[in-house]
Design a protein around this motif. Structure first.
Motif, short mmCIF file in Angstrom:
data_model
loop_
_atom_site.label_atom_id
_atom_site.label_comp_id
_atom_site.label_asym_id
_atom_site.label_seq_id
_atom_site.Cartn_x
_atom_site.Cartn_y
_atom_site.Cartn_z
N VAL A 121 0.90 -1.18 -0.06
CA VAL A 121 -0.01 -0.09 -0.17
C VAL A 121 1.07 1.33 -0.03
CG1 VAL A 121 -1.75 -1.32 1.24
CG2 VAL A 121 -0.14 0.27 2.75
N PRO A 122 0.14 2.51 -0.21
CA PRO A 122 1.09 3.60 -0.18
C PRO A 122 1.83 3.89 1.19
CG PRO A 122 -1.06 4.08 -1.06
CD PRO A 122 -1.07 2.72 -0.65
N ARG A 123 2.83 4.51 1.14
CA ARG A 123 3.61 4.53 2.43
C ARG A 123 3.00 5.18 3.65
NH1 ARG A 123 7.89 6.99 5.50
NH2 ARG A 123 9.77 5.39 5.77
N GLU A 124 2.10 6.14 3.56
CA GLU A 124 1.34 6.82 4.68
C GLU A 124 0.52 5.72 5.44
OE1 GLU A 124 -2.13 7.39 5.14
OE2 GLU A 124 -1.98 8.14 6.82
N MET A 125 -0.13 4.71 4.48
CA MET A 125 -0.85 3.90 5.25
C MET A 125 -0.09 2.48 6.05
SD MET A 125 -3.74 2.70 2.32
CE MET A 125 -4.60 1.46 3.34
N TYR A 126 0.97 2.25 5.40
CA TYR A 126 1.74 1.24 6.36
C TYR A 126 2.47 1.87 7.42
CZ TYR A 126 6.17 2.02 3.44
OH TYR A 126 7.19 2.40 2.77
N ALA A 127 2.83 3.22 7.29
CA ALA A 127 3.78 3.88 8.27
C ALA A 127 2.47 4.21 9.37
CB ALA A 127 4.03 5.27 8.13
N ARG A 128 1.26 4.35 9.19
CA ARG A 128 -0.08 4.37 10.27
C ARG A 128 0.08 3.06 10.77
NH1 ARG A 128 -5.50 5.18 9.70
NH2 ARG A 128 -5.27 5.26 7.25
N LEU A 129 -0.13 2.01 10.18
CA LEU A 129 -0.15 0.77 10.74
C LEU A 129 0.88 0.23 11.69
CD1 LEU A 129 -2.00 -1.82 10.90
CD2 LEU A 129 -1.00 -2.84 8.94
N SER A 130 1.96 0.57 11.09
CA SER A 130 3.21 0.30 12.09
C SER A 130 3.02 0.90 13.64
CB SER A 130 4.61 0.80 11.36
OG SER A 130 4.53 0.06 10.05
N ARG A 131 2.64 2.32 13.50
CA ARG A 131 2.52 2.99 14.68
C ARG A 131 1.31 2.57 15.53
NH1 ARG A 131 3.70 7.39 10.73
NH2 ARG A 131 5.91 7.83 11.00
N MET A 132 0.39 1.96 14.89
CA MET A 132 -0.83 1.51 15.75
C MET A 132 -0.86 0.27 16.03
SD MET A 132 -3.87 2.35 12.71
CE MET A 132 -5.15 1.79 13.60
N THR A 133 0.38 -0.66 15.63
CA THR A 133 0.14 -1.84 16.27
C THR A 133 1.64 -2.60 16.57
OG1 THR A 133 1.09 -2.63 13.75
CG2 THR A 133 -1.43 -2.70 14.38
N GLU A 134 2.45 -1.42 17.04
CA GLU A 134 3.64 -1.74 17.50
C GLU A 134 3.65 -2.96 18.71
OE1 GLU A 134 7.74 0.42 19.56
OE2 GLU A 134 5.84 1.49 18.98
N GLY A 135 4.29 -3.80 18.78
CA GLY A 135 4.14 -5.25 19.71
C GLY A 135 3.07 -6.04 19.29
N THR A 136 2.26 -5.91 18.38
CA THR A 136 1.28 -6.93 18.08
C THR A 136 1.19 -7.52 16.65
OG1 THR A 136 -0.40 -5.29 17.66
CG2 THR A 136 -0.34 -6.03 19.77
N LEU A 137 1.91 -6.56 15.85
CA LEU A 137 1.86 -7.00 14.41
C LEU A 137 3.35 -6.37 13.51
CD1 LEU A 137 0.18 -8.10 12.16
CD2 LEU A 137 -0.43 -5.90 11.41
N ILE A 138 3.72 -7.44 13.16
CA ILE A 138 5.15 -6.93 12.25
C ILE A 138 4.61 -6.53 10.68
CG2 ILE A 138 7.36 -8.02 11.29
CD1 ILE A 138 7.23 -10.18 13.67
N VAL A 139 5.00 -5.48 10.52
CA VAL A 139 4.50 -4.81 9.20
C VAL A 139 5.59 -4.74 8.30
CG1 VAL A 139 3.44 -2.68 8.21
CG2 VAL A 139 2.89 -3.22 10.39
N SER A 140 5.49 -5.03 6.98
CA SER A 140 6.69 -4.75 5.95
C SER A 140 5.79 -4.61 4.63
CB SER A 140 7.21 -6.21 5.72
OG SER A 140 8.60 -5.89 4.95
N THR A 141 6.48 -4.33 3.84
CA THR A 141 6.01 -4.03 2.42
C THR A 141 7.22 -4.56 1.41
OG1 THR A 141 5.00 -2.52 0.84
CG2 THR A 141 7.02 -1.60 1.70
N SER A 142 6.69 -4.56 0.05
CA SER A 142 7.38 -5.23 -1.00
C SER A 142 8.40 -4.23 -1.62
CB SER A 142 6.57 -5.77 -1.97
OG SER A 142 5.66 -4.62 -2.64
#
Length: 329
Positions: free
Chosen positions: A184-205
């Motif tokens: 997804v666009p960077r704004e979306m994955y950056a927001r998810l990273s901040r929302m889920t710290e400690g509960t979800l490992i976020v990455s992109t391709s």
């Protein structure tokens, strides 16, 4: 299994790290699975490229053209080879499919053979209305039928993108959902990273964004696309190198190495014929001495002119082919 369902998130935070590559599946000229070539590639990626892990049987791996039996065989060989190399590389096996029974069958097989994690991409919802509720139930259903750690995958091919709020809710409620490949666009994955710290490992391709995501978002894994096997050789592992430097806080050194790969990135962009992503990547693999082979229909093969452009781009990118590889290809 190396962990219980309730421990999946903690296990992934400790072990799902570094550079993981999405790897193509080699076929023979008769379009059968090239098992010898697959084993040779696995040994190269694990032993020579020293990748953190392998994303097996995804879109790059042409899973959509393979039978369930072939996909299981691909899984078996990947887990067998990583085990033979002391599990220096992890495995994340793509169980994505439009048929939910197939997803669960593949997930249970991955769990039974000792894979580390699975990937399940968000389903295409041809008649979807309440997408969030449907996708939530989809992942809840899959996760309830296996104990293995699950990485979600949201990308435009599904016809929609999962919102950060939906991803966060799934990660919060389902213990064995451990990660997401969030294309997804960077704004979306950056927001998810901040929302889920400690509960979800976020990455992109996007490899081009990987260094900045380590530095600015504290990311721990590149999960994952094909550059780690196309940009690197046994003697030139610059993605691995800049990753280690960035994670050690040596950011300026990491940037210099990252930027030095721009000729390779540009060569691949310049050489890519329209409509043939898997075919030209497989040909690039052959120029590097890896097993590539043809693509299965309905994917388009390269023309002779296409192959000539790929060879010319490869010759000027700064990567060295093994002796004889370019001629043989």
């Amino acid at each position: 299994m190396k962990y219980q369902r309730t421990d999946a998130k903690a296990w992934a935070r400790e072990h799902l790290r570094g550079v993981w590559a999405a790897v193509p599946t080699p076929f023979r000229d008769d379009l059968s699975l090239d098992e010898a070539g697959w084993r040779a590639n696995l040994r190269h990626w694990i032993g020579k490229l020293e990748l953190g892990g392998l994303f097996v049987g995804g879109k790059q791996g042409e899973f959509f053209s393979m039978s369930v039996a072939e996909r299981k065989r691909l899984f078996d060989l990947a887990v067998e080879e990583t085990a033979a190399h002391g599990n220096r590389s992890g495995t994340i096996l793509s169980c994505s499919d439009q048929n939910l029974d197939t997803v669960i069958d593949l997930a249970r097989h991955a769990e039974a053979i000792g894979a580390d994690y699975i990937v399940v991409h968000a389903p295409m919802l041809h008649f979807g209305r309440d997408i969030d509720s449907t996708v939530y139930e989809y992942y809840r259903h899959v996760a309830s039928r296996t104990g293995i750690g699950i990485a979600m995958w949201s990308h435009e091919d599904a016809g929609y993108l999962m919102s950060p709020e939906l991803c966060a809710r799934i990660a919060r409620d389902i213990p064995n959902v451990v990660a997401i490949k969030y294309s997804v666009p960077r704004e979306m994955y950056a927001r998810l990273s901040r929302m889920t710290e400690g509960t979800l490992i976020v990455s992109t391709s996007s490899e081009a964004e990987w260094l900045d995501n380590i530095v600015e978002l504290g990311w721990q894994v590149y999960l994952c696309s094909v550059p780690p096997i196309l940009f690197q050789t046994a003697g030139d592992r610059r993605i691995n190198d800049y990753t280690r430097l960035a994670m050690a806080g040596r950011v300026d050194e990491a940037r210099r190495i990252r930027d030095s790969l721009e000729p390779v990135r540009e060569a691949l962009r310049r050489a890519r014929p329209p409509g043939t992503p898997q075919a030209y990547q497989k040909y690039w693999q052959e120029l590097l001495g890896q097993a590539g082979g043809p693509v299965r229909p309905p994917l388009l093969p390269l023309t002779e002119d296409d192959r000539a452009r790929v060879r010319a781009a490869f010759a000027g990118c700064g990567l060295a082919a093994p002796s004889g590889a370019a001629v043989a290809a």
